[in-house]
Every structure is written in C-alpha cells, then in structure tokens.
Design a protein around this motif. Structure first.
Motif, PDB file in Angstrom:
ATOM      1  N   TRP A   1       0.893  -1.317  -0.032  1.00  0.00           N
ATOM      2  CA  TRP A   1      -0.102  -0.054   0.074  1.00  0.00           C
ATOM      3  C   TRP A   1       0.846   1.291   0.016  1.00  0.00           C
ATOM      4  O   TRP A   1       1.696   1.474   0.562  1.00  0.00           O
ATOM      5  CB  TRP A   1      -1.025   0.034   1.198  1.00  0.00           C
ATOM      6  N   LEU A   2       0.325   2.236  -0.800  1.00  0.00           N
ATOM      7  CA  LEU A   2       0.938   3.267  -0.698  1.00  0.00           C
ATOM      8  C   LEU A   2       0.244   4.449  -0.878  1.00  0.00           C
ATOM      9  O   LEU A   2      -0.977   4.401  -1.398  1.00  0.00           O
ATOM     10  CB  LEU A   2       1.924   3.637  -2.155  1.00  0.00           C
ATOM     11  N   GLY A   3       0.214   5.715  -0.571  1.00  0.00           N
ATOM     12  CA  GLY A   3      -0.356   7.081  -0.746  1.00  0.00           C
ATOM     13  C   GLY A   3      -0.040   7.829  -1.579  1.00  0.00           C
ATOM     14  O   GLY A   3       1.439   8.573  -1.428  1.00  0.00           O
TER      15      GLY A   3
ATOM     16  N   GLY B   1      -1.535   3.318   7.901  1.00  0.00           N
ATOM     17  CA  GLY B   1      -2.189   2.408   7.002  1.00  0.00           C
ATOM     18  C   GLY B   1      -2.296   1.158   7.704  1.00  0.00           C
ATOM     19  O   GLY B   1      -2.146   0.710   9.033  1.00  0.00           O
ATOM     20  N   PRO B   2      -2.915   0.076   7.284  1.00  0.00           N
ATOM     21  CA  PRO B   2      -3.602  -1.129   7.977  1.00  0.00           C
ATOM     22  C   PRO B   2      -2.410  -1.978   8.395  1.00  0.00           C
ATOM     23  O   PRO B   2      -1.473  -2.133   7.403  1.00  0.00           O
ATOM     24  CB  PRO B   2      -4.718  -1.724   6.868  1.00  0.00           C
TER      25      PRO B   2
ATOM     26  N   ASN C   1      16.011   2.376   6.459  1.00  0.00           N
ATOM     27  CA  ASN C   1      14.509   2.685   6.144  1.00  0.00           C
ATOM     28  C   ASN C   1      14.346   2.087   4.550  1.00  0.00           C
ATOM     29  O   ASN C   1      13.518   2.573   3.731  1.00  0.00           O
ATOM     30  CB  ASN C   1      14.071   4.338   6.109  1.00  0.00           C
ATOM     31  N   PHE C   2      14.915   0.833   4.492  1.00  0.00           N
ATOM     32  CA  PHE C   2      14.736   0.161   3.085  1.00  0.00           C
ATOM     33  C   PHE C   2      13.229  -0.731   3.267  1.00  0.00           C
ATOM     34  O   PHE C   2      12.491  -0.794   4.437  1.00  0.00           O
ATOM     35  CB  PHE C   2      15.536  -0.850   3.050  1.00  0.00           C
ATOM     36  N   TYR C   3      12.721  -0.998   2.146  1.00  0.00           N
ATOM     37  CA  TYR C   3      11.316  -1.837   2.004  1.00  0.00           C
ATOM     38  C   TYR C   3      11.624  -3.136   1.368  1.00  0.00           C
ATOM     39  O   TYR C   3      12.218  -3.225   0.418  1.00  0.00           O
ATOM     40  CB  TYR C   3      10.466  -1.184   1.493  1.00  0.00           C
ATOM     41  N   ILE C   4      11.276  -4.357   1.994  1.00  0.00           N
ATOM     42  CA  ILE C   4      11.369  -5.610   1.449  1.00  0.00           C
ATOM     43  C   ILE C   4      10.027  -5.972   0.703  1.00  0.00           C
ATOM     44  O   ILE C   4       8.876  -6.396   1.259  1.00  0.00           O
ATOM     45  CB  ILE C   4      11.612  -6.769   2.588  1.00  0.00           C
TER      46      ILE C   4
ATOM     47  N   LEU D   1       6.801   5.202   3.596  1.00  0.00           N
ATOM     48  CA  LEU D   1       5.797   5.102   2.687  1.00  0.00           C
ATOM     49  C   LEU D   1       4.883   4.078   2.304  1.00  0.00           C
ATOM     50  O   LEU D   1       3.868   4.183   1.592  1.00  0.00           O
ATOM     51  CB  LEU D   1       6.347   5.770   1.234  1.00  0.00           C
ATOM     52  N   THR D   2       5.585   2.550   2.624  1.00  0.00           N
ATOM     53  CA  THR D   2       4.855   1.613   2.070  1.00  0.00           C
ATOM     54  C   THR D   2       4.217   1.008   3.473  1.00  0.00           C
ATOM     55  O   THR D   2       4.883   1.031   4.613  1.00  0.00           O
ATOM     56  CB  THR D   2       6.058   0.873   1.792  1.00  0.00           C
ATOM     57  N   GLN D   3       3.463   0.139   3.237  1.00  0.00           N
ATOM     58  CA  GLN D   3       2.881  -0.745   4.236  1.00  0.00           C
ATOM     59  C   GLN D   3       2.481  -2.131   3.388  1.00  0.00           C
ATOM     60  O   GLN D   3       1.684  -2.126   2.506  1.00  0.00           O
ATOM     61  CB  GLN D   3       1.545  -0.156   4.832  1.00  0.00           C
TER      62      GLN D   3
END
Length: 366
Positions: free
Chosen positions: A32-34, A109-110, A304-307, A356-358
């Motif tokens: 999810w992103l906004g 986010g959720p 602050n990386f995203y997998i 920024l991500t979920q």
C-alpha cells in the motif's frame, strides 16, 4: 479472545487464536502507498517526488500488486500519467479513492495480522493514528484502515487497552514473524515529548504487542536518529532481515550526534535475546554523512529500506556509503535484488521508502 481489559489485557474484539504479524520478507499480496499530494510534506520539492514514487511502484509491481490511495479521480488520473511515463505495468496497480492528510502509509495504513486457528484468516489490527502527537492534520489518515476494511470487505478489530484506544504507528515497530518485536523507549515511553498513549508503561505495551500482534518477546532500544520528527521510530535504526538477524545502524564519527545513541543501541542488542532465548545476530549498517536542507538535519538512514516480493528497495543519498550499504544488504538478501532508490528529495519529508509503504501479507498457512 478474552476481553478482560481491566486485568491488563489488550482487547481485540472478534479475534480467534493463532494470530501473528508476519515478517516483511514473507510473501505479500500487495504493498500500500498513498500518492503524494500534500505540499507541506515536501515543501518546494513535491514535483520530483512523483517520479520517485513512480520508480518505487515500478519496482514493487514486478512482484505484487501495488494499491495506491488517491484523493479523487482527478488525483488518480494524474498518478496514472506518471506511472505510464515510467513504464509501470498498470495491470499490477489498483487505486482506492480514500482521502488522506499526508503520505506516510507505514504509520497510518492497515497493520495486517494473520491467524490459522480456528480458521485461516487475515485481519486488520485497528490501531489509532494521531500524526505522531506532533501535527494537527491527521483525522483523514486515522480513518484509512476503517475505510479500507469496508471497501475490501475485510475483517478489522479495534485494539484497546483498559478501555482506551491504542495509538501505534507502523514505523515504531519491526517484527521477525516468529514472536520478537523491536521498538524504542524514546518513541513509546517518553512521558513528555510526543506522547502517544498517556501513562502507558513498558508492561502495558508488551501486553498489547502480545495480544494484538502475537509477540512474546519485545526488545527495547533506546533512541532513534537525529532529525527524526517521529521522536524515535525504530525503522530508521534497526531492522530484522531474517528471524535471527538484524541490521543495526552505526555511526563511526565520534563527533556526530548519532554516534552515542547508536552505540548504546548496539550495547543493548548485545545483551538482547530472541523469543527462543538465543542471542540476536547483528550486522552493522553504516550511516550516510549528515544531510542538511534549509538549515535542518534530515533523518537519512539506509535502515529505511522496504522488502518487496521482487526487490529490496534501499534509499540512497549521493553518499560514498550508498555503495557499502547496498553491498551489505545484497549479501543478506540473496533471493531478490537489492535496488537503490534516490532519496535526497524524498527525505526532505523526514522519511523515505519504508515510511511510505505498508505490506499486505498473503493469506496462507506458514
């Protein structure tokens, strides 16, 4: 679940047993992103931010759906134009017209938990959001999980403790999917600055983590990094990269204001244990040189990386340590590419890719 909050249990109405918060590296159904819209998030820099988002979506959509919150149909059409020009496969992108105040989906986010008994189910653990107890624009963001649950026809349960709603941001915690959670005292236990839950103790939080997220073991670090306006989010300093191992930011320059707090966090981790009683394995991650804009230090951090399913996205800062950090993470994540995302403009909003991500985990038996 037992709802006896007066005896010190978090209340999760309607949940069964066997629930847990999966680790970020476990398979996702979606991210999810906004889509950006609030100029106050990136004063004077909003225009290039759209291209950073487009690159994030392009990389993530190669392995999962990307679900994007937009303000309106007009806002959606604008996002589509950027994504087409960035050669994003729009078949992998889904838009949801749900208004937001800002773009930091990690925090409002959720938060999804899964459970296998009494039946296989994925549930939104409904925490509240109050803009880090710092800003006044948060009411739309706070309603995002509720509106998404209705839109997706997805189960959602409120998290309360002793009769009060619990405020918790996704960036304040990190989990290994096996029962251990990382957080900081600065963020959750400071009694005076940016207080999320008044008078809540370490024991209270650990009870909430256990009942709402399936956590049996909480590791408390001390402080976050300089420039972080969340007052100590853990996703800028320390992250699980597998069930037994964390990467931990370290500042080698003894004169830098991050040196002492990051060294203290290392000392704490050296004595910390996982849920099975074994020691936490640590891999040091460098910090970029101080990044300043308009006289203010920014919270630039490789942690602050995203997998994602198809790639690990790592913020880069035009710094010599970019290459070092990418190399360390590439040695760790051998099952998917590690990709640098230019984040010098992005961090002017006081957050980068993870903020920024979920993730929305796949609903499957582990």
């Amino acid at each position: 679940m037992n709802a006896k909050t007066k005896t010190g249990q978090a209340e999760m109405r309607g949940m069964g047993t066997g629930y847990r918060m999966p680790a970020e590296w476990e398979p996702h159904e979606a991210t999810w992103l906004g889509w950006p819209h609030n100029v106050s998030d990136w004063p004077g820099k909003l225009a290039p931010i759209h291209w950073v988002y487009a690159e994030i979506v392009r990389k993530l959509s190669e392995g999962e759906f990307v679900r994007i919150l937009v303000q309106s149909k007009v806002h959606e059409n604008r996002a589509r134009r950027f994504l087409r020009r960035a050669h994003v496969n729009l078949d992998q992108v889904q838009f949801f017209q749900i208004p937001t105040n800002r773009g930091w989906t990690r925090d409002f986010g959720p938060i999804f938990v899964t459970q296998e008994q009494p039946c296989l189910q994925r549930t939104i653990a409904r925490f509240r959001f109050n803009a880090w107890a710092r800003y006044s624009d948060w009411k739309k963001d706070d309603q995002v999980p509720v509106r998404l649950a209705k839109c997706l026809k997805h189960p959602m349960v409120p998290v309360t403790y002793k009769g009060n709603d619990v405020v918790l941001e996704g960036g304040s915690i990190d989990v290994n999917g096996a029962g251990t959670l990382l957080t900081t005292e600065e963020c959750l236990l400071d009694p005076h600055i940016q207080v999320r839950n008044v008078d809540m103790t370490r024991y209270d939080y650990e009870t909430i983590f256990k009942d709402a997220l399936g956590i049996t073991n909480t590791v408390w670090l001390n402080k976050g990094i300089a420039g972080d306006d969340t007052h100590g989010h853990v996703d800028d300093i320390c992250r699980f990269v597998n069930p037994r191992t964390v990467v931990l930011c370290q500042e080698r320059n003894g004169y830098d204001e991050n040196h002492r707090p990051l060294a203290e966090n290392r000392e704490r981790l050296e004595g910390a244990l996982l849920q099975d009683g074994s020691k936490v394995e640590m891999i040091p991650l460098p910090m970029p040189s101080p990044l300043m804009f308009d006289g203010r230090r920014l919270p630039a951090s490789y942690a602050n990386f995203y997998i994602g399913n198809a790639a690990v996205l790592v913020p880069t800062f035009n710094d010599p340590n970019d290459r070092v950090a990418l190399g360390i993470l590439s040695d760790i994540f051998r099952d998917r590419p590690v990709v640098g995302i230019h984040a010098v403009d992005l961090v002017w909003g006081f957050g980068t890719i993870h903020c920024l991500t979920q993730q929305q985990p796949v609903l499957s038996v582990s």
